[in-house]
Every structure is written in C-alpha cells, then in structure tokens.
Design a protein around this motif. Sequence first.
Motif, mmCIF file in Angstrom:
data_model
loop_
_atom_site.group_PDB
_atom_site.id
_atom_site.type_symbol
_atom_site.label_atom_id
_atom_site.label_comp_id
_atom_site.label_asym_id
_atom_site.label_seq_id
_atom_site.Cartn_x
_atom_site.Cartn_y
_atom_site.Cartn_z
ATOM 1 N N ALA A 185 0.624 -1.622 -0.308
ATOM 2 C CA ALA A 185 0.179 0.060 0.036
ATOM 3 C C ALA A 185 1.103 1.772 0.338
ATOM 4 N N GLY A 197 1.305 4.534 -2.825
ATOM 5 C CA GLY A 197 0.891 6.054 -2.756
ATOM 6 C C GLY A 197 1.659 6.540 -2.848
ATOM 7 N N VAL A 225 -12.089 6.623 2.218
ATOM 8 C CA VAL A 225 -9.838 7.274 3.111
ATOM 9 C C VAL A 225 -10.047 7.561 3.869
ATOM 10 N N THR A 280 -8.584 6.635 7.278
ATOM 11 C CA THR A 280 -7.293 6.986 7.945
ATOM 12 C C THR A 280 -7.660 8.046 9.611
ATOM 13 N N ARG A 310 -0.458 10.250 1.459
ATOM 14 C CA ARG A 310 -1.054 9.428 1.239
ATOM 15 C C ARG A 310 -0.688 7.601 1.248
ATOM 16 N N PHE A 322 -3.239 5.140 2.600
ATOM 17 C CA PHE A 322 -3.533 3.986 2.300
ATOM 18 C C PHE A 322 -3.588 2.488 3.047
ATOM 19 N N THR A 323 -2.385 3.110 4.029
ATOM 20 C CA THR A 323 -1.809 2.120 4.503
ATOM 21 C C THR A 323 -3.761 1.725 5.745
ATOM 22 N N VAL A 338 -6.401 2.701 5.619
ATOM 23 C CA VAL A 338 -7.000 2.163 5.248
ATOM 24 C C VAL A 338 -7.080 0.100 5.433
#
Length: 720
Positions: free
Chosen positions: A21, A25, A55, A59, A197, A201-202, A204
């Motif tokens: 992830a 990003g 997202v 996050t 970003r 993503f991580t 999520v």
Amino acid sequence: MANTNVAYPVLGVYLILILGAGFIGAVMNFRRGTLGHHDQVREHFLAGKGLGTFVWFWTMMATLFSGYSVSGIVNEAYALGWTATRWIPAGVGLYISFAIMAPRLHSLSKRRGYFTMSQVIYDRFLPPSSSHVFVAHALALLSFFCLQLPVFTYLITQFQSIGKEVRTFTSNSITPTVAINVAAAVLLLCDIFGGMRAVAFTDVIQGIVLFFGSIIFLIIQRTELGGMGAAFDVWGHPNPKAPARYLTMQRVPMKVNIISYFDFVFKTTVAATMFPHLTARLFAARNPRVIRRGMACMVFTFFVVQFSSMITGWVASAAIPKVAKGESAFGKLLQVVANRGTGQAFAAALLLASAICAMMSTADSALLAFSSMWVRDIYTKYLRPNAGQIEQLVFGKVMAIIALVVGVTLGNYSVSRGKPDLSGLFALQNVTPIHVTPAVWLGLHWRGLRGEAVLTGFICGLGVTIGLVFSDQNILRANGSDMTSVGISSAWFGFVVNIGITILLGVLMQLFPQLFFLRPMPPPPSPDQVEEVGEHEDGCEVHLDHSSLSATKDEDVAVAAKGVQVVPPASSSTLSVLYAAAGRSPSIVYSRFVPRHLEIGIHRDRTLNPFMWPLMFLVLLFTVPFYRKPWSWDGYVGYIGSWPFTSLLLSGILAILGAITFLFLWEDYKPVKEGVLPPALSLTQMATKSSQKMSETGTPCPAAAATAVPAALQDDALKE
C-alpha cells in the motif's frame, strides 16, 4: 513456539500488505506531484488535499485508535475495572469538539494552503490583531513546541505497545527490540517514499483489520473464555479473598477517582483536538462533505474498538489471575486463546495483527506530522524561505529519521523500565497541547481577540502546568504521569488559568484598547463580503500551462467578481523568462506559505448551535458519576455495573447528538474576500510586475537573470 510459528507468517503477510500500500501511494505521489500539477510537497504531506470519504474515514479512525485503544485500555480494564469506560465519552467528546474548528480550518486551508496549526495561529494574530508581528511569532513558536510533545509520546507509546504485545504473545521468542525495529523500518519506508497518501492507504488496511478484528475478538472471548458471564461469576459477588481490583467492579469509584474521571474526559475532549496528526486530516480532506460524513460515522466507532478492548480486559481479569511484570493482559489473553488449538492460535495471531495495525497507523501519522511541522513552521519560515520543493522534502525526511531514532530509543527504554505505562503516557501528552486550544478555538470565532491576551494566557497557563508537573504536587511524577492528589491533572489547572486570562484580557483589550496602548481594531467587513471556497481550490495550485499566458475578458470579469484585482497580461517574452525560472525552482509558485493577516469576519457559524452545544455539554458531564456516593455499593445492569452502564448509555446519546451536528447543523465557512489569493503568487502577477519594472528602467530582462527575477518580485509582493 507454536505461537511463534503462527505469528511469523501472519505478521509477515501483514507487513507485505502495508509495504504494498505504501508503494502504491509513492507511485501516485510521483505521478500527481512530478507529472501532474508539480506540487510535490503538498502531495507528500497532505496527499494533494484530495482524500475522499472512504479513505479519509479509515485513516482518521486508524490514526486515532492506537496502542492506547488496544493494549492500554485492556490493561486498564484488567487492573481498574469499570474506570476504563472513561475512554469512550472522552473519545466521543473529542470528535464532537472538532465541529468547533473543522469548518473554518478546512476552508481556510483550501484558500490559503495551510499545512499546520501554527501557520493558522501566526496569520490570525498578525497586526492589526496584535501590536507587533513579534506576538504572532511568539504564539506560533510556542504552539509549535507544545505540539511536538504528543508526537513523541505517540511514537513511544506505539513502539512500547508493539514490543510488549509481541513479546508476551510469543513468550519472548520475538524480543521487543526486534519487533520495534522491524516496525520502525516499515514506518520509515512508508513515510519517506509515500508520505500522507501512503499513510492513508495503509490506514485503510489497518483500520479495516482493526475494526473487524475487534468484532472477531468479541466472538472469540465469548466462545473460548465464557465472556462477561463467566467473568461475572468471578468478580460479581463479594469475596474477601478476591484480588483488590475486584472491588472496583462492585463499587462506585472513590472521590479522587471520580474527579480523575472528569479530568480525563474533559481534558481529552479539549487537548486532543490539537494533536497534529489528527488536524492534518482536516487539511487533507477533499471537501467539507468528506469531513461531515466521516465525523458522523467516527463518533460511533468507539463502541466497537474501544468497548471491545474494555470487555477484553474485564474478561481477562477473571480468566488470568495474575499478569507478570513486563507482560500485557491483552497479549496474555491471546496466549491463553492460542493454546486452545491451531485454529484459535491463528485467530489470536490475527487479533495481534489488528492490535499492531492500531499502533502502526498512529505512529506513521505522528511521524509525518512531525516532519511537516518542521518543514513549514521552522525551515521554510525562518531558515530557508526560498527552499525548493526537493530541498523541503529532503529536510522533512531527515527530520522524520531523527524523530524515528528518538522514538525507537525511548520506546525500547520504556519497555525495559516498564514506565511510564500507556495510560501515563496519554496523560503526559496532553500537558502542553491543551494550551494551544484557546488560540485556535477562540481565535477562529472571536474577531476582537488580541494576540497579547492569548500570549499572556498561554505563557501563564503553560507556566502553571509545567511548574506543577515537575513539583511534588504531581503524585505520579515518579511514574512519568500527571495527576495531583485531588485527582485533577496539572494540565487542567494550567488550562483553566490560560483560558481565564485569555478571555478576561481579551474582553478588556477589545473594550478599552487605549488602556493597553493598543490601536482600535479596524471596522469589520460587512457580512456580504465573503466568498465560497471553490470545489477544487487548494490555496497553492498554479498550473504551468500556456493557457495562463493571457487572460480573456470573461476570465477577468469572473476574477473581478471575487474581489481580486485583475492585472493586464504581460508580454510573452517576459512570461517565458518567468516560466523558465519556475521550471528551475518550482517553489517560486508551489508550496509557498505567504504570511498574511487572517480576517475571520463577524459571521456566527450555524454549526455552533446555542441549544445543541449546552445539551451535549450536559450529557458529557453526566457521563461522570459525580452524582453517586463515592465508594458506595453499586448494582448491575446485566453484567455491567449500573454507573458504567449509565456512562456508556449517555455516551451513545452523545454520539447521536454529535452525528446530528455534523450532518444537519454543519455550515461551510465562507472566508472574507481577499485581494490576492495566497499563498501562491501567480505567474501573471509576477510577470506584470516585471513588465512594470522594465518599463520604468528601460532595460530588458535578460534570460540569464531568469531565476533572480521571480524571487525579487515575490519579495515585493510579500512586502505589500
């Protein structure tokens, strides 16, 4: 050994997913920053200010729920019983409090390109809101250093949690040092290459794993350990031979603990709104709808994640008679479950991974916030105002490495010493951020508030807090925590002094400025002198395309309608020089913070409903059992004591009121019209100034001076 054999593959897959992830990003940052609109700094630190609802929600959730939410709450529920319920009203109150500042902070960030809270404070208290620019500098620097503390305490907490949980689950087969160092390496890779970003993503992945992992554990602790029913059979009846901690399950807390409960709930509600890794999400949201929907859902997540942790601790108090020093009740309970069979061992390893998700997601956000603050509030403001984008990014990554090294070192040290514990660290990290709150909460809504009043309150309140923290009045000083003998923390005492002085002096300076040798504030703008923030406005985006070489008549009319002075187009030769300069040094146009007094106007936001907020305050207040006789016998509602059941019920009502506030009372803030939209200086304006200077001197602008012209023009614009 069996636990280790299961833990290795499960945690290995988890780390691979996180790195994957992070890689995605990083690729998106490169494509959008380098190949797209060219603002690489904004992409790295704020994900291009384009996080969508899905997202953003995950996050925000993953960033909030940290080692406290898993390891800390479990251990607290295990040792202190129902008192652990304090985390839920505190969390719900915290997110409702964001409604005080979120509408304005988000809109101002879109308009002016803010990255950090110190930037907002600096602009807000520039003259004429203060007598001298020194006041704004002092407030911004004080706020900067006060907001550094939660970053490091969060880092220490996450590493301490990871080390303890992995060590306990694997019976020290994986040492805390190994676990901490591996986690730090993953964090460093994600932060350096992917920025916000990659972190989002991580988050999520981590948020989803944590959320559903909490639900799975509610099922496992019921099927494998008998759940609350089996625990109630142990601590639900008087037993002289039972451990002393069982008395906390049978009685109302003592007076000092009730006061401490109040202190924790309201201190967290106020102080945590200033945490840099949380406020960064307000700046990074794509639009106000993202925050509204995300926050309306966030207020209910505490009843899944944190309530699950509490039940884990309560069940553990009956299933595990004693936890050895240096071990965790959560990890020990996972170990008990894992010993029941292979399937249970796999489920326990998944739950351990979900706990690590909570810790990692908060640590990487804290690390990113730390580097962002150093770049924006110190480096480009005082040391290198004309630093290019690459220079800013390199400096930010170097600072992230330094912070990580300090965090890893202190994390290992705290694991080896066993203190401060997680609850102590949380108490300690509220000590300084709470003093930034008056400058933000009052400053965003009180136009007549002077910087001198805020600075005086800030210094006095912070002085009281620090003095008490390091004095003998702090009875938990030896444990690295903060609480006086009456149950009130040093931070809360100092905050009362801070906000009291700020309000008192603020009123006096507004009504009688001559008594303080201050000039009266200029007349406020009329209520109609505002403009809505555009959907795609971000405060710093200026495209380097040929469409901006000239302005059409229709564009001039549209710009003039917004109150922006229209300037005539410059010659193509001059613009070519400026484009060449911007190509060599993109920071001329991008990622540039332009200090400028922030006029907030006199409009009162509908979000601050005069009926809803007093109601929510009262509901939050009655989550504290001050209405019960201290240390009296307490009945039960099901398997839960009646006073904690009442607290949880009122927290649920508060969450519903908070969701209504975000969904139906929220009002998008419309900033006051400004002559030039900061912080970017448009190429057209720079080119026009260049043409004017050349016409005055009669000398052409040589191509060799391409890099010098924009900087000089920008300096002129800043002076204006």
